[in-house]
Structure formats: C-alpha cells, structure tokens
Design an enzyme around this catalytic site. Structure first.
Site, mmCIF file in Angstrom:
data_model
loop_
_atom_site.group_PDB
_atom_site.id
_atom_site.type_symbol
_atom_site.label_atom_id
_atom_site.label_comp_id
_atom_site.label_asym_id
_atom_site.label_seq_id
_atom_site.Cartn_x
_atom_site.Cartn_y
_atom_site.Cartn_z
ATOM 1 N N ARG A 5 0.842 -1.217 0.000
ATOM 2 C CA ARG A 5 0.000 0.000 0.000
ATOM 3 C C ARG A 5 0.875 1.266 0.000
ATOM 4 O O ARG A 5 0.543 2.258 0.646
ATOM 5 C CB ARG A 5 -0.940 0.029 1.212
ATOM 6 C CG ARG A 5 -1.936 -1.111 1.280
ATOM 7 C CD ARG A 5 -2.950 -1.045 0.142
ATOM 8 N NE ARG A 5 -4.044 -1.977 0.367
ATOM 9 C CZ ARG A 5 -4.051 -3.243 -0.024
ATOM 10 N NH1 ARG A 5 -3.018 -3.734 -0.687
ATOM 11 N NH2 ARG A 5 -5.085 -4.015 0.206
ATOM 12 N N SER B 64 -10.545 -0.676 3.621
ATOM 13 C CA SER B 64 -9.739 -0.833 4.846
ATOM 14 C C SER B 64 -9.274 0.538 5.313
ATOM 15 O O SER B 64 -8.616 1.253 4.555
ATOM 16 C CB SER B 64 -8.495 -1.683 4.581
ATOM 17 O OG SER B 64 -8.858 -2.954 4.126
ATOM 18 N N GLU C 96 -4.568 3.691 6.390
ATOM 19 C CA GLU C 96 -4.326 3.524 4.944
ATOM 20 C C GLU C 96 -4.983 4.676 4.176
ATOM 21 O O GLU C 96 -4.468 5.150 3.165
ATOM 22 C CB GLU C 96 -4.920 2.187 4.471
ATOM 23 C CG GLU C 96 -4.780 1.983 2.975
ATOM 24 C CD GLU C 96 -5.643 0.882 2.406
ATOM 25 O OE1 GLU C 96 -5.505 -0.265 2.843
ATOM 26 O OE2 GLU C 96 -6.451 1.186 1.500
HETATM 27 P P1 FAD Z 1 -8.938 8.849 -4.570
HETATM 28 O O1 FAD Z 1 -9.595 8.477 -3.282
HETATM 29 O O2 FAD Z 1 -9.636 9.803 -5.473
HETATM 30 O O3 FAD Z 1 -7.483 9.403 -4.251
HETATM 31 C C1 FAD Z 1 -6.633 8.706 -3.367
HETATM 32 C C2 FAD Z 1 -5.312 9.483 -3.242
HETATM 33 O O4 FAD Z 1 -4.624 9.464 -4.491
HETATM 34 C C3 FAD Z 1 -5.523 10.964 -2.908
HETATM 35 O O5 FAD Z 1 -4.432 11.392 -2.133
HETATM 36 C C4 FAD Z 1 -5.495 11.631 -4.275
HETATM 37 O O6 FAD Z 1 -5.108 12.997 -4.214
HETATM 38 C C5 FAD Z 1 -4.475 10.790 -5.012
HETATM 39 N N1 FAD Z 1 -4.746 10.687 -6.445
HETATM 40 C C6 FAD Z 1 -5.844 10.163 -7.042
HETATM 41 N N2 FAD Z 1 -5.695 10.158 -8.369
HETATM 42 C C7 FAD Z 1 -4.487 10.711 -8.634
HETATM 43 C C8 FAD Z 1 -3.763 10.993 -9.819
HETATM 44 N N3 FAD Z 1 -4.263 10.734 -11.027
HETATM 45 N N4 FAD Z 1 -2.547 11.558 -9.704
HETATM 46 C C9 FAD Z 1 -2.015 11.855 -8.482
HETATM 47 N N5 FAD Z 1 -2.659 11.596 -7.327
HETATM 48 C C10 FAD Z 1 -3.870 11.034 -7.397
HETATM 49 N N6 FAD Z 1 -7.751 -0.675 -2.031
HETATM 50 C C11 FAD Z 1 -6.949 -1.748 -2.225
HETATM 51 O O7 FAD Z 1 -5.728 -1.615 -2.424
HETATM 52 N N7 FAD Z 1 -7.448 -3.008 -2.194
HETATM 53 C C12 FAD Z 1 -8.745 -3.258 -1.978
HETATM 54 O O8 FAD Z 1 -9.166 -4.418 -1.960
HETATM 55 C C13 FAD Z 1 -9.621 -2.149 -1.768
HETATM 56 N N8 FAD Z 1 -10.933 -2.341 -1.518
HETATM 57 C C14 FAD Z 1 -11.757 -1.269 -1.319
HETATM 58 C C15 FAD Z 1 -13.114 -1.505 -1.094
HETATM 59 C C16 FAD Z 1 -13.985 -0.444 -0.898
HETATM 60 C C17 FAD Z 1 -15.448 -0.719 -0.662
HETATM 61 C C18 FAD Z 1 -13.496 0.885 -0.950
HETATM 62 C C19 FAD Z 1 -14.440 2.043 -0.788
HETATM 63 C C20 FAD Z 1 -12.136 1.131 -1.164
HETATM 64 C C21 FAD Z 1 -11.256 0.043 -1.339
HETATM 65 N N9 FAD Z 1 -9.886 0.235 -1.566
HETATM 66 C C22 FAD Z 1 -9.071 -0.844 -1.796
HETATM 67 C C23 FAD Z 1 -9.303 1.591 -1.558
HETATM 68 C C24 FAD Z 1 -9.437 2.347 -2.908
HETATM 69 O O9 FAD Z 1 -10.373 1.714 -3.746
HETATM 70 C C25 FAD Z 1 -8.091 2.434 -3.632
HETATM 71 O O10 FAD Z 1 -7.135 3.087 -2.833
HETATM 72 C C26 FAD Z 1 -8.206 3.177 -4.975
HETATM 73 O O11 FAD Z 1 -7.014 3.048 -5.706
HETATM 74 C C27 FAD Z 1 -8.502 4.665 -4.783
HETATM 75 O O12 FAD Z 1 -8.780 5.216 -6.054
HETATM 76 P P2 FAD Z 1 -9.512 6.596 -6.218
HETATM 77 O O13 FAD Z 1 -9.466 6.974 -7.633
HETATM 78 O O14 FAD Z 1 -10.865 6.545 -5.590
HETATM 79 O O15 FAD Z 1 -8.548 7.528 -5.365
HETATM 80 N N1 EPU Z 2 -10.574 -10.692 10.445
HETATM 81 C C1 EPU Z 2 -11.164 -10.748 11.679
HETATM 82 N N2 EPU Z 2 -12.150 -9.838 11.956
HETATM 83 C C2 EPU Z 2 -12.561 -8.904 11.067
HETATM 84 C C3 EPU Z 2 -11.928 -8.831 9.810
HETATM 85 C C4 EPU Z 2 -10.916 -9.748 9.510
HETATM 86 O O1 EPU Z 2 -10.827 -11.582 12.511
HETATM 87 O O2 EPU Z 2 -13.465 -8.148 11.400
HETATM 88 C C5 EPU Z 2 -9.524 -11.685 10.093
HETATM 89 C C6 EPU Z 2 -10.036 -12.676 9.051
HETATM 90 O O3 EPU Z 2 -10.744 -13.745 9.639
HETATM 91 C C7 EPU Z 2 -8.759 -13.141 8.415
HETATM 92 C C8 EPU Z 2 -7.882 -11.898 8.469
HETATM 93 O O4 EPU Z 2 -8.447 -11.050 9.476
HETATM 94 O O5 EPU Z 2 -8.162 -14.148 9.198
HETATM 95 C C9 EPU Z 2 -7.775 -11.163 7.133
HETATM 96 O O6 EPU Z 2 -9.060 -10.724 6.721
HETATM 97 P P1 EPU Z 2 -9.472 -10.523 5.179
HETATM 98 O O7 EPU Z 2 -9.084 -11.730 4.385
HETATM 99 O O8 EPU Z 2 -10.891 -10.066 5.152
HETATM 100 O O9 EPU Z 2 -8.530 -9.392 4.645
HETATM 101 P P2 EPU Z 2 -7.995 -8.052 5.308
HETATM 102 O O10 EPU Z 2 -6.596 -8.270 5.762
HETATM 103 O O11 EPU Z 2 -8.965 -7.543 6.309
HETATM 104 C C10 EPU Z 2 -6.913 -7.187 3.104
HETATM 105 C C11 EPU Z 2 -6.813 -5.873 2.406
HETATM 106 C C12 EPU Z 2 -8.056 -5.612 1.565
HETATM 107 C C13 EPU Z 2 -8.151 -6.720 0.527
HETATM 108 C C14 EPU Z 2 -8.267 -8.067 1.259
HETATM 109 C C15 EPU Z 2 -8.264 -9.247 0.304
HETATM 110 C C16 EPU Z 2 -5.395 -4.402 3.705
HETATM 111 C C17 EPU Z 2 -5.315 -3.233 4.620
HETATM 112 N N3 EPU Z 2 -6.622 -4.795 3.355
HETATM 113 O O12 EPU Z 2 -7.994 -7.085 4.027
HETATM 114 O O13 EPU Z 2 -7.879 -4.366 0.899
HETATM 115 O O14 EPU Z 2 -9.287 -6.535 -0.286
HETATM 116 O O15 EPU Z 2 -7.123 -8.225 2.145
HETATM 117 O O16 EPU Z 2 -6.983 -9.405 -0.235
HETATM 118 O O17 EPU Z 2 -4.359 -4.938 3.296
HETATM 119 C C18 EPU Z 2 -8.256 -2.016 1.100
HETATM 120 O O18 EPU Z 2 -7.029 -1.861 1.025
HETATM 121 O O19 EPU Z 2 -9.050 -1.038 1.188
HETATM 122 C C19 EPU Z 2 -8.819 -3.365 1.104
HETATM 123 C C20 EPU Z 2 -10.126 -3.611 1.239
#
Ligand code: FAD
Ligand code: EPU
Length: 335
Positions: free
Chosen positions: A161, A235, A331
C-alpha cells in the site's frame, strides 16, 4: 471551467459533506495545464473516485477531478500485451474490459473502487495480487514545471500500500496514464483459500480469468459494504507488519492469531482481527462506526463528519496499542 463553492459529497465514497472553494474537471493534459494556469497559490487536491480519502474539513483550494479516458494496446506478442490506460478510467471497468479482451493479470483486483490513476499511488492489492505485478510505467504531470515525466517500475518504489507518490514525491505529480503488461497465456492465481471455495461452490473445475473475477466479486460483495449504500473507504488501516516477538507475545493469550510471513523475517498481522478483539467490531456511535462484517472498515451511516470518523480511528488505534502493543497506521488519506 472552474466552479466555486461546490459540495464534495458526491465525490468521496465516505459521503462526507464538505465544500471546496474551487472545483474543476480535466479530460486531457492540455485541459489540466489550462486550469492550472488559473490556479493562484491555492492548495490542490487531485481526485479520482474519492474512494481512499477522508475529508475532515472544507477544502480551501482547488479540487481537480481526473477524467482522462483511453485504453490503447501499445504492443503484443504471443504471451503478453502492453496496454496504456487513461488515469481517469474507472478501475473496475478497466478490469472488465481486460477480461472481455481475454487479457489476464487484473482479475484478482476486480471490484476495487476508484480510478486507474490512483492504482499506483498505493499499489492497490487484493487476493494475492498487487498492481506492481502488472505495472510497466506511468506518465505524470509535474505540477511545478508542467512537464510530463515517465516513471518506471523501479522509480515508483512500490511497497505494501505504498509508492514514491505517497512518500518522497507526495503532492508533486498528477498521474495521467498508466501502462500495464497483461497476459494472453494465463496463469490464474487462486492461492487465497476463499477463491477456491467460491469456485467449487460455482462448480468451476478449470478456472478462467472470468470465473476468478466472478468469484472475487462474490466474495467482496459478501464482506465489504457497498459505498452506494453505506459510506466507507475500504480498509481504514493497513495490516501491521511487526517483529516475531510481538506475535509470540500475542500468541500467549490468543494462540490462533492470524499471521502471515512478511519480508525481512517479520510477520503481518490482520488489523481487522486486532480491532475485533479490542471490542470495536460492529460498534456504532451516532451515525458512524465500525462495520459489522469487517472491523477494518469504518463506516458513515448518514451525515457524520470526517472529524468524527478520524476521532473514532484514533480511539481504535489507542485501544489496539494498549491491548496488543501494536500501532495501527491509517491507509486512507486524511484531508
Ligand atoms: P482517490 O480516493 O480519489 O485518491 C486517493 C489518493 O490518491 C488521494 O491522495 C489523491 O489525491 C491521489 N490521487 C488520485 N488520483 C491521482 C492521480 N491521477 N494523480 C495523483 N494523485 C492522485 N484498495 C486496495 O488496495 N485493495 C482493496 O481491496 C480495496 N478495496 C476497497 C473496497 C472499498 C469498498 C473501498 C471504498 C475502497 C477500497 N480500496 C481498496 C481503496 C481504494 O479503492 C483504492 O485506494 C483506490 O485506488 C482509490 O482510487 P480513487 O481513484 O478513488 O482515489
Ligand atoms: N478478520 C477478523 N475480523 C474482522 C476482519 C478480519 O478476525 O473483522 C480476520 C479474518 O478472519 C482473516 C484476516 O483477518 O483471518 C484477514 O481478513 P481478510 O481476508 O478479510 O482481509 P484483510 O486483511 O482484512 C486485506 C486488504 C483488503 C483486501 C483483502 C483481500 C489491507 C489493509 N486490506 O484485508 O484491501 O481486499 O485483504 O486481499 O491490506 C483495502 O485496502 O481497502 C482493502 C479492502
């Protein structure tokens, strides 16, 4: 065109209702340059999908919404295809287009909200894949000089990240395109147990990139709140990477604590597990709280403020530190 006094509520997935002094959209580099020539000394905020930010106050500056589109095959051979994508493309639509074209590599990153341009910012990752695994290079607009600079994989300095754009070069660049290397001969990645289970449930014996994508969409939809229904930014914290001695200490009281190997002999703990054990899972305070299925996700049920959610995150950090001696790092970008 620059608009004034605009609510950012529709532009952040937490649904926080703050205002920006000025707001503009750009669809190409020329448009971006034109807007910046009228910028004054105002602070800048670049927005993609607003899915990784928490707005804690009105923004006394210029918000720029990236709407640069485009999906171009640059070159290909029997094994791979190189695709250059506009930074304002929606990430999940890009993933779906790859699957439609039978280009592999991004299927495990299905349904991550946000834009292509933000994907290298924090090296988005899920289900065993990070964008660093498919990334080739990017083009970024240097705000100070107006020049376009290219960043190679190495120059982005990706981590968990993390990238150079969140650290050393923070606030210096606007990413305008990203180039990825995708596969034509696929090696699907189903190392995450939950994927295999989901594929079995669907009767899939020979997974394709499409069936893996479908499995991941189903898993994510069952675990994570949809921002259209409940405000959130995924997250809120990173999973902490700690010394083995900390893990061993926690194991004394919780022998089954989830943990995963990390570089340099360290271990990654699950922040969601730590937050749950600290008693926060599902807790609601007024109109905000900790999600009931995923303790790593902080949520806005209604008209909460960013300051309230930030305060909640501080209380969680303090409790987890007291209980386990582990310091959680946010994050989400706090603005
Ligand atoms: P924004 O929120 O618009 O911007 C994020 C940051 O990047 C800000 O600081 C912004 O200024 C900067 N920025 C954006 N675009 C640019 C650009 N073109 N140039 C320079 N700076 C820029 N993330 C994961 O890694 N894994 C996941 O599984 C994951 N699951 C998610 C699930 C949900 C339900 C939600 C709501 C979020 C999740 N995220 C996850 C976080 C998010 O989706 C990512 O970080 C995504 O890349 C953010 O994109 P955005 O365009 O919305 O960024
Ligand atoms: N867990 C708990 N309680 C909870 C949530 C999770 O005990 O309330 C335990 C689960 O049982 C499991 C472990 O934590 O043993 C990991 O949970 P999970 O697989 O749901 O993934 P995570 O670590 O919570 C990460 C990423 C997600 C990504 C998923 C799948 C980070 C910070 N988050 O979540 O990314 O989608 O793995 O790969 O690394 C994001 O970055 O926004 C994001 C959603």
């Amino acid at each position: 065109m620059i608009s004034e006094n605009i609510s950012l509520k529709p532009f952040n997935t937490f649904g926080i209702d703050v205002k920006t002094k000025r707001f503009a959209r750009f669809a190409n580099v020329k448009g971006l340059s034109d807007i910046l020539s009228q910028r004054n000394e105002d602070p800048l905020l670049i927005l993609g999908g607003g899915s990784n930010i928490l707005m804690t106050r009105d923004f006394n500056g210029l918000v720029l919404k990236n709407e640069i589109k485009g999906y171009e095959v640059i070159s290909e051979n029997e094994e791979n295809v190189i695709v250059k994508v506009g930074a304002g493309e929606v990430w999940h639509e890009f993933v779906l287009k790859n699957i439609e074209n039978n280009f592999g590599g991004t299927e495990n990153l299905s349904l991550i909200p946000g834009s292509v341009g933000a994907s290298p910012m924090q090296n988005i990752g899920a289900y065993g894949v990070e964008i660093k695994d498919v990334f080739v290079e990017l083009e970024a607009f240097h705000i100070k000089t107006g020049e376009i600079h290219n960043f190679s994989h190495k120059e982005c300095n990706f981590g968990y990240r993390e990238s150079v754009f969140k650290r050393e070069k923070k606030g210096e660049y606007i990413i305008v395109s990203v180039t990825y290397r995708l596969t034509k001969k696929h090696k699907v990645n189903v190392v995450y147990g939950a994927i295999l289970e989901e594929l079995q449930k669907n009767g899939v014996a020979q997974p394709t990139i499409k069936s893996v994508s479908n499995a991941i969409i189903a898993i994510r939809s069952s675990k994570l709140p949809d921002p259209k229904e409940i405000g959130n930014a995924g997250s809120f914290f990173k999973n902490p990477v700690v010394n083995v001695s900390i893990l061993n200490e926690i194991k004394k009281t919780h022998p089954t604590v989830p943990n995963y190997p990390a570089p340099n002999g360290k271990v990654k703990l699950a922040a969601g597990w730590l937050i749950e054990k600290a008693g926060w899972k599902g807790k609601r305070i007024k109109n905000y709280g900790v999600h009931k299925n995923q303790a790593l996700v902080l949520v806005n049920y209604g008209n909460s403020t960013g300051a309230e959610i930030l305060d909640l995150s501080s209380r969680i950090i303090a409790d987890v530190e007291n209980e386990f001696g582990v310091c959680l790092e946010r994050e989400v970008n706090i603005i």
